[in-house]
Design an enzyme around this catalytic site. Structure first.
Site, short mmCIF file in Angstrom:
data_model
loop_
_atom_site.label_atom_id
_atom_site.label_comp_id
_atom_site.label_asym_id
_atom_site.label_seq_id
_atom_site.Cartn_x
_atom_site.Cartn_y
_atom_site.Cartn_z
N LYS A 1 0.83 -1.21 0.00
CA LYS A 1 0.00 0.00 0.00
C LYS A 1 0.87 1.26 0.00
O LYS A 1 0.36 2.38 -0.04
CB LYS A 1 -0.90 0.01 1.23
CG LYS A 1 -1.88 -1.18 1.26
CD LYS A 1 -2.94 -0.96 2.31
CE LYS A 1 -3.81 -2.18 2.55
NZ LYS A 1 -4.24 -2.90 1.36
N LYS B 1 14.99 -6.23 4.73
CA LYS B 1 15.34 -5.19 5.72
C LYS B 1 16.74 -5.38 6.30
O LYS B 1 17.42 -4.40 6.61
CB LYS B 1 14.30 -5.16 6.84
CG LYS B 1 12.95 -4.59 6.40
CD LYS B 1 12.00 -4.46 7.57
CE LYS B 1 10.63 -4.02 7.10
NZ LYS B 1 9.66 -3.90 8.20
P1 NDP Z 1 9.80 -12.13 10.52
O1 NDP Z 1 9.70 -13.22 9.52
O2 NDP Z 1 11.07 -11.39 10.69
O3 NDP Z 1 9.44 -12.74 11.99
C1 NDP Z 1 8.34 -13.57 12.15
C2 NDP Z 1 8.05 -13.75 13.64
O4 NDP Z 1 6.79 -14.40 13.76
C3 NDP Z 1 9.07 -14.62 14.38
O5 NDP Z 1 9.20 -14.13 15.69
C4 NDP Z 1 8.37 -16.00 14.37
O6 NDP Z 1 8.74 -16.81 15.47
C5 NDP Z 1 6.94 -15.57 14.54
N1 NDP Z 1 5.93 -16.54 14.06
C6 NDP Z 1 5.67 -16.90 12.79
N2 NDP Z 1 4.62 -17.77 12.74
C7 NDP Z 1 4.21 -17.94 14.03
C8 NDP Z 1 3.18 -18.72 14.64
N3 NDP Z 1 2.36 -19.47 13.92
N4 NDP Z 1 3.06 -18.66 15.98
C9 NDP Z 1 3.90 -17.90 16.73
N5 NDP Z 1 4.90 -17.14 16.21
C10 NDP Z 1 5.06 -17.16 14.86
O7 NDP Z 1 8.57 -11.14 10.18
P2 NDP Z 1 8.48 -9.59 10.55
O8 NDP Z 1 8.91 -9.45 11.96
O9 NDP Z 1 9.15 -8.77 9.51
O10 NDP Z 1 6.90 -9.29 10.40
C11 NDP Z 1 5.97 -9.72 11.38
C12 NDP Z 1 4.58 -9.14 11.10
O11 NDP Z 1 4.57 -7.72 11.29
C13 NDP Z 1 4.08 -9.38 9.68
O12 NDP Z 1 2.70 -9.76 9.78
C14 NDP Z 1 4.20 -8.02 9.01
O13 NDP Z 1 3.24 -7.84 8.00
C15 NDP Z 1 3.92 -7.11 10.20
N6 NDP Z 1 4.48 -5.74 10.03
C16 NDP Z 1 3.60 -4.68 10.01
C17 NDP Z 1 4.06 -3.39 9.90
C18 NDP Z 1 3.07 -2.26 9.88
O14 NDP Z 1 3.48 -1.14 9.56
N7 NDP Z 1 1.83 -2.46 10.26
C19 NDP Z 1 5.50 -3.09 9.77
C20 NDP Z 1 6.35 -4.26 9.84
C21 NDP Z 1 5.83 -5.53 9.95
P3 NDP Z 1 10.06 -17.77 15.44
O15 NDP Z 1 11.24 -16.84 15.64
O16 NDP Z 1 9.85 -18.70 16.57
O17 NDP Z 1 10.04 -18.43 14.08
#
Ligand code: NDP
Length: 280
Positions: free
Chosen positions: A16, A66
């Site tokens: 977006k 990133k």
């Molecule tokens: P990453 O891939 O870097 O990290 C993913 C995280 O989610 C890890 O901590 C992982 O845990 C955890 N995870 C994934 N699946 C599950 C599950 N089923 N149950 C529990 N934990 C889970 O992603 P990002 O940190 O970059 O993004 C995370 C979210 O934030 C996304 O949905 C993204 O769209 C959103 N976001 C929104 C923004 C906004 O402006 N609104 C800005 C940036 C991000 P583990 O380490 O154990 O694998």
């Protein structure tokens, strides 16, 4: 000729950012063009260089680049250095300046748009990935009473908490797994996991609820109606629910300011996005 900006991602067509920045530019009378560019997974740096050679002035960076953007930057803002991730680049001659606006964006949405004061509150942050890393410093700046970071991979949560322990001005952050949340409750629970993207729910304890009676549940995910996390939070007694649309627009406004030196009014842009994709 208009100044050129873009967002790099893979995938990126869902982004977006082009409509947000185009709205900001019209509002602030800035002559710029902003587009979404798909960078091949193994050619992010080459894509950035080609964009700079074509006259690009700045870029946003989204999943999965990133950390690569962090390494590519020749100079970093303090908040990008703390996050070890960059979501905004500014090109200045040979210099590539890297910033991270996620934390500031989340904070603006929480404190300004949702009028939630973090000071003295018990805060639970779910996830230890890029998004979580980007917001820990900003949350700590607000001096919560408690900041717990819970993650499936417990070691990642503990490492993240440890990294920020030195800059905590009030309570030091604590990292743990989901099982250790049993019996604890929080005033603000932020879902920074990507679980909602797959229609899944982080494995939070069911009873007793982690959501304190007047709590705010915040999901960084946005755009698909009520997420599984927000539906769960509602059922578990959270009083207020918010998705990540406000954070998305506020972090974009921070990037716009980083590039152009002017602060757009975010309220009409958030309202327009909500009309397109109402939260659940
Ligand atoms: P990453 O891939 O870097 O990290 C993913 C995280 O989610 C890890 O901590 C992982 O845990 C955890 N995870 C994934 N699946 C599950 C599950 N089923 N149950 C529990 N934990 C889970 O992603 P990002 O940190 O970059 O993004 C995370 C979210 O934030 C996304 O949905 C993204 O769209 C959103 N976001 C929104 C923004 C906004 O402006 N609104 C800005 C940036 C991000 P583990 O380490 O154990 O694998």
């Amino acid at each position: 000729m208009s100044d050129l900006y873009c967002v790099f991602g893979n995938p990126v067509s869902h982004s977006k950012s082009p409509s947000i920045h185009t709205a900001f530019a019209a509002q602030c009378r800035q002559d710029l063009r902003y587009e979404a560019l798909l960078a091949p997974i193994d050619a992010f740096a080459a894509s950035v260089r080609a964009f700079v050679a074509a006259g690009g002035r700045g870029a946003n960076v989204t999943v999965p680049f990133k950390e690569e953007a962090f390494r590519l930057a020749t100079r970093l803002t303090v908040r990008a250095e703390l996050a070890v991730a960059v979501n905004s680049l500014r090109f200045d001659g040979a210099e590539i300046l890297g910033d991270n606006t996620d934390g500031a964006g989340l904070l603006k949405d929480l404190t300004k748009n949702l009028e939630f004061a973090i000071a003295g509150q018990r805060v639970l942050l779910l996830g230890a990935g890029g998004a979580a890393r980007g917001v820990v410093a900003s949350l700590l700046e607000e001096r919560p009473a408690v900041l717990v970071i819970a993650n499936r991979n417990t070691v990642r949560a503990q490492e993240l908490a440890q990294r920020f322990a030195a800059i905590a001005t009030a309570a030091r952050p604590r990292g743990c797994g989901y099982l250790e949340l049993a019996g604890q409750s929080f005033d603000l629970v932020i879902n920074a996991t990507s679980a909602s993207l797959a229609g899944a729910l982080p494995p939070l304890p069911v009873a007793p609820s982690v959501f304190a009676p007047a709590s705010l549940a915040y999901d960084m995910m946005y755009g698909k109606g009520e997420t599984p996390f927000l539906a769960f939070a509602r059922a578990q007694g959270a009083e207020r629910l918010a998705d990540g649309v406000g954070m998305l627009v506020e972090q974009a406004a921070e990037a716009f300011h980083f590039w152009r030196g002017v602060c757009p009014d975010t309220a009409p842009v958030i309202a327009a996005l909500r009309t397109l994709a109402p939260a659940g």
